[in-house]
Design an enzyme around this catalytic site. Structure first.
Site, mmCIF file in Angstrom:
data_model
loop_
_atom_site.group_PDB
_atom_site.id
_atom_site.type_symbol
_atom_site.label_atom_id
_atom_site.label_comp_id
_atom_site.label_asym_id
_atom_site.label_seq_id
_atom_site.Cartn_x
_atom_site.Cartn_y
_atom_site.Cartn_z
ATOM 1 N N LYS A 116 0.812 -1.222 0.000
ATOM 2 C CA LYS A 116 0.000 0.000 0.000
ATOM 3 C C LYS A 116 0.843 1.269 0.000
ATOM 4 O O LYS A 116 0.347 2.336 -0.350
ATOM 5 C CB LYS A 116 -0.959 -0.003 1.186
ATOM 6 C CG LYS A 116 -2.043 -1.054 1.030
ATOM 7 C CD LYS A 116 -3.207 -0.828 1.966
ATOM 8 C CE LYS A 116 -4.394 -1.682 1.558
ATOM 9 N NZ LYS A 116 -4.935 -2.472 2.651
ATOM 10 N N LYS A 204 -9.107 -11.818 -10.815
ATOM 11 C CA LYS A 204 -10.327 -11.866 -10.011
ATOM 12 C C LYS A 204 -11.129 -10.580 -10.190
ATOM 13 O O LYS A 204 -10.570 -9.542 -10.535
ATOM 14 C CB LYS A 204 -9.997 -12.107 -8.548
ATOM 15 C CG LYS A 204 -9.441 -10.909 -7.817
ATOM 16 C CD LYS A 204 -9.522 -11.129 -6.318
ATOM 17 C CE LYS A 204 -9.382 -9.805 -5.582
ATOM 18 N NZ LYS A 204 -10.567 -8.940 -5.666
ATOM 19 N N LYS A 207 -13.576 -4.544 -6.951
ATOM 20 C CA LYS A 207 -14.415 -3.351 -7.013
ATOM 21 C C LYS A 207 -13.666 -2.154 -7.556
ATOM 22 O O LYS A 207 -14.258 -1.243 -8.120
ATOM 23 C CB LYS A 207 -15.063 -3.049 -5.669
ATOM 24 C CG LYS A 207 -14.148 -2.965 -4.479
ATOM 25 C CD LYS A 207 -14.986 -2.592 -3.261
ATOM 26 C CE LYS A 207 -14.588 -3.314 -1.991
ATOM 27 N NZ LYS A 207 -13.241 -3.038 -1.519
HETATM 28 P P1 ATP Z 1 -10.119 -3.732 -4.139
HETATM 29 O O1 ATP Z 1 -10.119 -3.685 -5.635
HETATM 30 O O2 ATP Z 1 -10.333 -2.391 -3.505
HETATM 31 O O3 ATP Z 1 -8.981 -4.510 -3.539
HETATM 32 P P2 ATP Z 1 -11.811 -6.022 -3.736
HETATM 33 O O4 ATP Z 1 -13.036 -6.227 -4.562
HETATM 34 O O5 ATP Z 1 -10.614 -6.850 -4.033
HETATM 35 O O6 ATP Z 1 -11.474 -4.474 -3.763
HETATM 36 P P3 ATP Z 1 -11.405 -6.131 -0.890
HETATM 37 O O7 ATP Z 1 -11.896 -4.956 -0.112
HETATM 38 O O8 ATP Z 1 -9.957 -6.266 -1.216
HETATM 39 O O9 ATP Z 1 -12.271 -6.213 -2.245
HETATM 40 O O10 ATP Z 1 -11.860 -7.440 -0.143
HETATM 41 C C1 ATP Z 1 -13.086 -7.536 0.589
HETATM 42 C C2 ATP Z 1 -13.411 -9.002 0.776
HETATM 43 O O11 ATP Z 1 -13.923 -9.556 -0.439
HETATM 44 C C3 ATP Z 1 -12.217 -9.873 1.155
HETATM 45 O O12 ATP Z 1 -12.637 -10.822 2.122
HETATM 46 C C4 ATP Z 1 -11.854 -10.579 -0.133
HETATM 47 O O13 ATP Z 1 -11.231 -11.830 0.100
HETATM 48 C C5 ATP Z 1 -13.207 -10.729 -0.805
HETATM 49 N N1 ATP Z 1 -13.122 -10.732 -2.271
HETATM 50 C C6 ATP Z 1 -12.615 -9.723 -3.023
HETATM 51 N N2 ATP Z 1 -12.737 -10.014 -4.336
HETATM 52 C C7 ATP Z 1 -13.315 -11.240 -4.418
HETATM 53 C C8 ATP Z 1 -13.714 -12.076 -5.522
HETATM 54 N N3 ATP Z 1 -13.511 -11.700 -6.771
HETATM 55 N N4 ATP Z 1 -14.291 -13.257 -5.249
HETATM 56 C C9 ATP Z 1 -14.489 -13.639 -3.971
HETATM 57 N N5 ATP Z 1 -14.149 -12.903 -2.890
HETATM 58 C C10 ATP Z 1 -13.577 -11.698 -3.093
HETATM 59 MG MG MG Z 2 -8.725 -6.525 -2.909
#
Ligand code: ATP
Ligand code: MG
Length: 337
Positions: A116, A204, A207
């Site tokens: 980060k 994956k 968001k």
């Molecule tokens: P960012 O792009 O901001 O990293 P993100 O979608 O990866 O967002 P996080 O905030 O990193 O989301 O993670 C929130 C939760 O969602 C975590 O427990 C993570 O393991 C889960 N998660 C994130 N993306 C996925 C996905 N594609 N499938 C299943 N679980 C997910």
């Molecule tokens: Mg993430």
């Protein structure tokens, strides 16, 4: 009685990946364990302000986060405690005391911090220190299991180390959370299911991905979400088979179908085995996702702010009682009381 503790940051809207891979599994854990364990579900709002909040409206995001859990079916029995971290001041207070036990060296080794802060000319202290805040989140409640993603495993080990060092110096005040190996066993999965990016299924779904067609958000118009499924990237092999490496796009669709319809993946795979028309599979998945979103958004609309506030009032009363008791023990051990 054991305590299980979990929470999700409320910085922005969630994707169906966050919902299916993180939120829903938490709700299932609560259903399974809240008869004989405390299930603490907290909104880590102090962690939220470490980075930018989308739309700048943290209050609205916090309320929505709690409503998501309720709409996903969180059981509301006497062992399920929902609270906002910032409404339990012991979190901030214990963080300072633990800061005086944690070392710069160990925090510097955290890969989340390295990732980060990488390449940034200015990094806030919160990004460096949040693993200590997290240690407090866990230790205040004697939490044994803390279901988190793999990216947080290092912080669980850090929590154990800080607690051990504190206990050695000041006496047995803290209960150590389970090792990451035992956390994984408890969660029942070595690695959580990962929903893939609809346009680039090698990655994956995230968001923070800019491309709107790559991800389905929980507030997407259901018909629009169905269109995103219809335009998902597949391949030109012309056979429907579950093979994450060879056919990630098709495999992702099968995975999504299984999860949104709550059907075992194997059953979905058998249903489609031998089929060749990708369009048929897409139509089915599109309609399942559309239906899931319609139902979810319908439930969400029925939950009032008043209901959330009343749940929080009960949860925060409980959390303050437990956390203040532990904080007092800590203050006494250090000599502050
Ligand atoms: P960012 O792009 O901001 O990293 P993100 O979608 O990866 O967002 P996080 O905030 O990193 O989301 O993670 C929130 C939760 O969602 C975590 O427990 C993570 O393991 C889960 N998660 C994130 N993306 C996925 C996905 N594609 N499938 C299943 N679980 C997910
Ligand atoms: Mg993430």
């Amino acid at each position: 009685m054991k305590t299980i503790l979990t929470g999700l940051r409320s910085n922005s809207m969630f994707t169906i990946g966050n919902y299916l891979g993180a939120l829903l599994p938490m709700v299932r854990l609560a259903e399974k364990h809240s008869k004989d364990s405390h299930f603490n579900l907290f909104v880590p709002d102090l962690h939220s302000i470490i980075s930018e909040v989308d739309g700048g409206d943290l209050q609205a995001n916090i309320m929505r986060n709690i409503k998501f859990y309720l709409a996903a079916g969180l059981p509301l029995n006497e062992n399920v405690h929902v609270y906002r971290q910032s409404h339990v001041s012991a979190h901030s207070e214990i963080c300072w005391i633990l800061n005086c036990t944690a070392t710069m060296g160990e925090l510097n080794r955290m890969t989340q911090y390295k990732d980060k802060s990488d390449g940034k000319s200015s990094v806030n202290v919160g990004i460096f220190d949040y693993p200590v805040l997290m240690a407090g989140d866990i230790l205040l409640y004697d939490a044994e299991y803390v279901p988190v993603g793999e990216d947080q495993f290092q912080h669980i080990e850090l929590t154990r180390n800080i607690a051990m060092r504190f206990n050695n110096k000041y006496g047995e005040v803290f209960k150590l959370p389970a090792t990451t190996a035992d956390q994984v066993k408890f969660m029942g999965l070595t690695e959580g299911v990962r929903i893939r990016d609809l346009q680039n299924p090698e990655k994956k779904m995230s968001k923070s991905t800019a491309a709107e067609n790559s991800k389905i958000m929980l507030d997407d118009d259901p018909a629009k979400a169905a269109k995103k499924i219809m335009s998902a990237t597949t391949d030109s092999l012309g056979k429907i088979k579950f093979d994450m490496w060879g056919q990630p796009g098709i495999s992702n669709l099968l995975q999504i179908e299984a999860m949104v319809t709550d059907t075992p993946l194997q059953d979905v795979i058998s249903t489609w085995a031998g089929e060749t028309r990708y369009g048929d599979l897409k139509k089915k998945v599109a309609s399942s996702v559309q239906q899931m979103l319609e139902e979810f958004q319908g439930k969400l609309a029925e939950i009032s702010d008043d209901e959330v506030y009343s749940i929080l009032e009960t949860g925060e009363k409980y959390a303050n009682e437990v956390a203040n008791k532990k904080l007092y023990e800590v203050q006494k051990a250090v000599g502050l009381r």
